[in-house]
Scaffold this active site. Structure first.
Site, short mmCIF file in Angstrom:
data_model
loop_
_atom_site.label_atom_id
_atom_site.label_comp_id
_atom_site.label_asym_id
_atom_site.label_seq_id
_atom_site.Cartn_x
_atom_site.Cartn_y
_atom_site.Cartn_z
N GLY A 1 -7.91 -23.08 19.25
CA GLY A 1 -7.10 -22.42 20.27
C GLY A 1 -5.90 -21.71 19.67
O GLY A 1 -4.88 -22.35 19.38
N SER B 1 -1.06 -13.00 24.18
CA SER B 1 -0.88 -13.03 22.72
C SER B 1 -2.26 -13.00 22.06
O SER B 1 -2.93 -14.01 21.95
CB SER B 1 -0.11 -14.32 22.37
OG SER B 1 -0.16 -14.57 21.01
N ARG C 1 -13.87 -14.94 9.39
CA ARG C 1 -14.21 -13.51 9.22
C ARG C 1 -15.18 -13.31 8.09
O ARG C 1 -16.01 -12.41 8.11
CB ARG C 1 -12.94 -12.72 8.86
CG ARG C 1 -12.03 -12.52 10.01
CD ARG C 1 -10.67 -12.06 9.55
NE ARG C 1 -9.79 -12.04 10.70
CZ ARG C 1 -8.48 -12.12 10.62
NH1 ARG C 1 -7.88 -12.21 9.44
NH2 ARG C 1 -7.75 -12.10 11.71
N ARG D 1 -45.25 2.59 19.01
CA ARG D 1 -45.12 3.37 20.24
C ARG D 1 -45.58 4.82 20.00
O ARG D 1 -45.10 5.46 19.07
CB ARG D 1 -43.65 3.36 20.69
CG ARG D 1 -43.31 4.30 21.82
CD ARG D 1 -43.80 3.79 23.13
NE ARG D 1 -43.37 4.63 24.24
CZ ARG D 1 -43.80 4.47 25.48
NH1 ARG D 1 -44.65 3.49 25.77
NH2 ARG D 1 -43.37 5.26 26.44
N GLU E 1 -11.58 -12.12 15.96
CA GLU E 1 -11.30 -12.32 14.53
C GLU E 1 -10.65 -11.09 13.90
O GLU E 1 -10.94 -10.72 12.77
CB GLU E 1 -12.60 -12.64 13.77
CG GLU E 1 -13.31 -13.84 14.30
CD GLU E 1 -12.74 -15.13 13.77
OE1 GLU E 1 -11.92 -15.06 12.82
OE2 GLU E 1 -13.12 -16.18 14.30
N GLY E 2 -9.77 -10.46 14.67
CA GLY E 2 -9.11 -9.25 14.19
C GLY E 2 -9.91 -8.04 14.63
O GLY E 2 -11.07 -7.88 14.25
N PHE F 1 2.21 -2.44 11.53
CA PHE F 1 1.76 -3.19 12.71
C PHE F 1 2.66 -2.98 13.92
O PHE F 1 2.24 -3.17 15.05
CB PHE F 1 1.70 -4.69 12.41
CG PHE F 1 0.59 -5.04 11.44
CD1 PHE F 1 -0.67 -5.36 11.91
CD2 PHE F 1 0.81 -5.03 10.07
CE1 PHE F 1 -1.68 -5.67 11.03
CE2 PHE F 1 -0.20 -5.34 9.19
CZ PHE F 1 -1.45 -5.66 9.65
P1 FAD Z 1 -5.07 -7.05 22.28
O1 FAD Z 1 -4.38 -7.68 21.13
O2 FAD Z 1 -4.35 -6.94 23.57
O3 FAD Z 1 -5.54 -5.59 21.82
C1 FAD Z 1 -6.02 -4.59 22.74
C2 FAD Z 1 -6.27 -3.30 21.95
O4 FAD Z 1 -5.04 -2.88 21.35
C3 FAD Z 1 -7.26 -3.52 20.80
O5 FAD Z 1 -8.04 -2.38 20.62
C4 FAD Z 1 -6.34 -3.70 19.59
O6 FAD Z 1 -6.95 -3.35 18.37
C5 FAD Z 1 -5.22 -2.74 19.95
N1 FAD Z 1 -3.98 -3.05 19.24
C6 FAD Z 1 -3.23 -4.17 19.31
N2 FAD Z 1 -2.19 -4.09 18.47
C7 FAD Z 1 -2.29 -2.89 17.84
C8 FAD Z 1 -1.52 -2.21 16.85
N3 FAD Z 1 -0.44 -2.76 16.28
N4 FAD Z 1 -1.92 -0.98 16.47
C9 FAD Z 1 -3.04 -0.40 17.00
N5 FAD Z 1 -3.80 -0.98 17.93
C10 FAD Z 1 -3.43 -2.22 18.35
N6 FAD Z 1 -9.48 -16.55 20.14
C11 FAD Z 1 -9.26 -17.82 19.69
O7 FAD Z 1 -8.11 -18.20 19.42
N7 FAD Z 1 -10.27 -18.72 19.55
C12 FAD Z 1 -11.57 -18.39 19.82
O8 FAD Z 1 -12.47 -19.21 19.66
C13 FAD Z 1 -11.85 -17.07 20.31
N8 FAD Z 1 -13.12 -16.73 20.69
C14 FAD Z 1 -13.33 -15.52 21.30
C15 FAD Z 1 -14.58 -15.23 21.86
C16 FAD Z 1 -14.80 -14.03 22.53
C17 FAD Z 1 -16.13 -13.77 23.16
C18 FAD Z 1 -13.78 -13.07 22.60
C19 FAD Z 1 -14.01 -11.74 23.28
C20 FAD Z 1 -12.54 -13.33 22.06
C21 FAD Z 1 -12.28 -14.56 21.42
N9 FAD Z 1 -11.01 -14.88 20.94
C22 FAD Z 1 -10.76 -16.17 20.46
C23 FAD Z 1 -9.90 -13.97 21.12
C24 FAD Z 1 -9.85 -12.80 20.14
O9 FAD Z 1 -9.51 -13.26 18.87
C25 FAD Z 1 -8.90 -11.75 20.71
O10 FAD Z 1 -9.57 -11.16 21.80
C26 FAD Z 1 -8.49 -10.71 19.69
O11 FAD Z 1 -7.61 -11.25 18.75
C27 FAD Z 1 -7.83 -9.49 20.33
O12 FAD Z 1 -6.81 -9.88 21.20
P2 FAD Z 1 -6.76 -9.29 22.69
O13 FAD Z 1 -8.13 -9.42 23.29
O14 FAD Z 1 -5.64 -9.95 23.38
O15 FAD Z 1 -6.49 -7.75 22.52
#
Ligand code: FAD
Length: 395
Positions: free
Chosen positions: A141, A147, A254, A279, A374-375, A394
């Site tokens: 988590g 965040s 990753r 096909r 995972e980023g 960033f």
């Molecule tokens: P945001 O951080 O809100 O980003 C939204 C968009 O903005 C993205 O395109 C991003 O690249 C972009 N962005 C953000 N900052 C910048 C910047 N500085 N410059 C340019 N672009 C930017 N998390 C866990 O902790 N444990 C898990 O087991 C886990 N499993 C997951 C399983 C699934 C199916 C999914 C979908 C997600 C999971 N996650 C988990 C969460 C995942 O790691 C996050 O979704 C991910 O880190 C992105 O965060 P966010 O979705 O809040 O997007």
């Protein structure tokens, strides 16, 4: 004088660059064992699991008995294989489904790894053997509703109360959350971010399944709610403080993904190749048309190039030389290549490409989540930008 090879026999479409020749005996044995497991235990049913949105619990113990859980960790019931072998296992699992590989990544790299690397002896003995066998399931988590890419902005807090810790907060998008016996939860403390080993039956801990997901449907994803979760002093991971803890886990996971994505890509390429050679339209196999051949060749190049990159990074890992930025390059490029392969393969299958009867749309949808977790692509681009310029961009 050497006899020229028949090009169709010399060039195996399923291992064009003869990359299997780069593997040692143990690596081939692991690759073949996992491939067989996927063919027998995953592929016949995974379309149905995806359709119904379930992860079958019994797969955990089956994968545990094959030594796939925490497989590159040493001791405590773990198989202790090389990093390359772990990567190859991820590749074969993801040729089945990204959700199944995600289970293994989260269990081994995100839940077992921090306990192995940073845990107390008691934590290791209590959890690792049970997790290696699949009897106990773990989750990780870190992400919260507000965040994601910037995990250092987390709000979950752990406060001291006597010798106890009391945790409050919400974690979001947590793989395995609803089926986990133990959660490794990262929280803010007065001394910075710390990791906590939280049994999921602790009062105040709730996992709510996230429904209506259109990606990674054969994987459980949950919200974790922590309301005054009281833990003994020994619940904290003693060996790490600060964001280095969660970030080192993510680096491990990753690494598995950069192999795994090539498994999904290979499965899509092979499905497209099989389809294109059987096909028929306009009186001949569609694989006889130049436009389709071009797609197949682009897929072939991407799969071989990405697998070669993964193997190279695996060798660096086994030599102890792999850097996080190199892992970022692998995750960034192999996942986007896999998405391109999946999309082109979907096209080659025509209308059949949109059904679960074929694996392609499932992989294509799965890779959308793999691209984000995972980023994200953007975050790995910024990581690489910083690595080559020395300037962080960033914020
Ligand atoms: P945001 O951080 O809100 O980003 C939204 C968009 O903005 C993205 O395109 C991003 O690249 C972009 N962005 C953000 N900052 C910048 C910047 N500085 N410059 C340019 N672009 C930017 N998390 C866990 O902790 N444990 C898990 O087991 C886990 N499993 C997951 C399983 C699934 C199916 C999914 C979908 C997600 C999971 N996650 C988990 C969460 C995942 O790691 C996050 O979704 C991910 O880190 C992105 O965060 P966010 O979705 O809040 O997007």
């Amino acid at each position: 004088m050497t006899t020229p090879l028949d090009p169709r026999r010399a060039n195996d479409p399923r291992d064009f660059l003869d990359l299997d020749a780069l593997l040692d005996e143990e690596e081939v044995a692991i690759q073949q064992t996992v491939r067989k497991f996927v063919q027998q235990q995953v592929l016949p049913d995974v379309g149905d699991w995806f359709d119904r949105g379930i992860f079958p619990r019994e797969l955990a113990t089956e994968m545990g008995s094959l030594g796939l859980l925490g497989m590159h960790l040493e001791g405590y019931g773990c198989a202790g294989t090389s990093g390359t072998s772990y990567g190859l296992a991820c590749l074969e699992l993801e040729a089945g489904d990204s959700g199944i590989r995600s289970f293994v990544s989260v269990q081994g790299s995100l839940a077992m790894f921090p306990i192995r690397a940073f845990g107390s002896e008691e934590q290791k003995e209590q959890w690792l053997p049970a997790m290696a066998s699949g009897e106990a399931i773990g989750c990780f988590g870190l992400t919260e509703p507000d965040s994601g890419s910037d995990p250092a902005s987390m709000r979950t807090v752990a406060k001291r109360d006597g010798t106890d810790w009391v945790l409050n907060g919400t974690k979001m998008w947590i793989t395995n959350g609803g089926i986990a016996d133990v959660a490794v939860v990262w929280a803010r403390t007065d001394d910075g971010v710390r990791g906590f080993v939280v049994p999921t039956d602790t009062p105040g801990f709730t996992a709510n399944t996230i429904h209506q997901k259109m990606s990674l449907r054969a994987s459980v994803t949950s919200e974790l709610v922590l309301e005054d979760v009281r833990l003994p002093a020994g619940a904290v991971l003693p060996g790490v403080e600060g964001m280095r803890g969660p970030l080192s886990c993510l680096n491990e996971a990753r690494y598995g993904i950069l192999f795994g994505a090539m498994g999904a890509a290979r499965a899509c390429y092979e499905a497209a190749l099989d389809y294109a050679t059987s096909r028929e339209q306009f009186g001949r196999p569609i694989g006889g048309f130049q436009l389709i051949q071009r797609k197949l060749v682009e897929m072939l190049v991407s799969v071989n190039r990405g697998t070669l990159l993964a193997l190279h990074l695996g060798r660096l890992k086994d030599q102890g030389r792999l850097t996080p930025a190199q892992v970022s390059m692998g995750k960034l490029d192999n996942v986007r290549q896999a998405m391109d392969v999946a999309r082109e393969a979907r096209n080659v299958l025509g209308a059949n490409g949109v059904t679960l009867e074929y694996p392609v749309i499932r992989h294509m949808n799965n890779l959308e989540a793999v691209y984000t977790y995972e980023g994200t692509n953007e975050i790995h681009t910024l990581t690489l930008g910083q690595a080559i310029t020395g300037i962080p961009a960033f914020r």
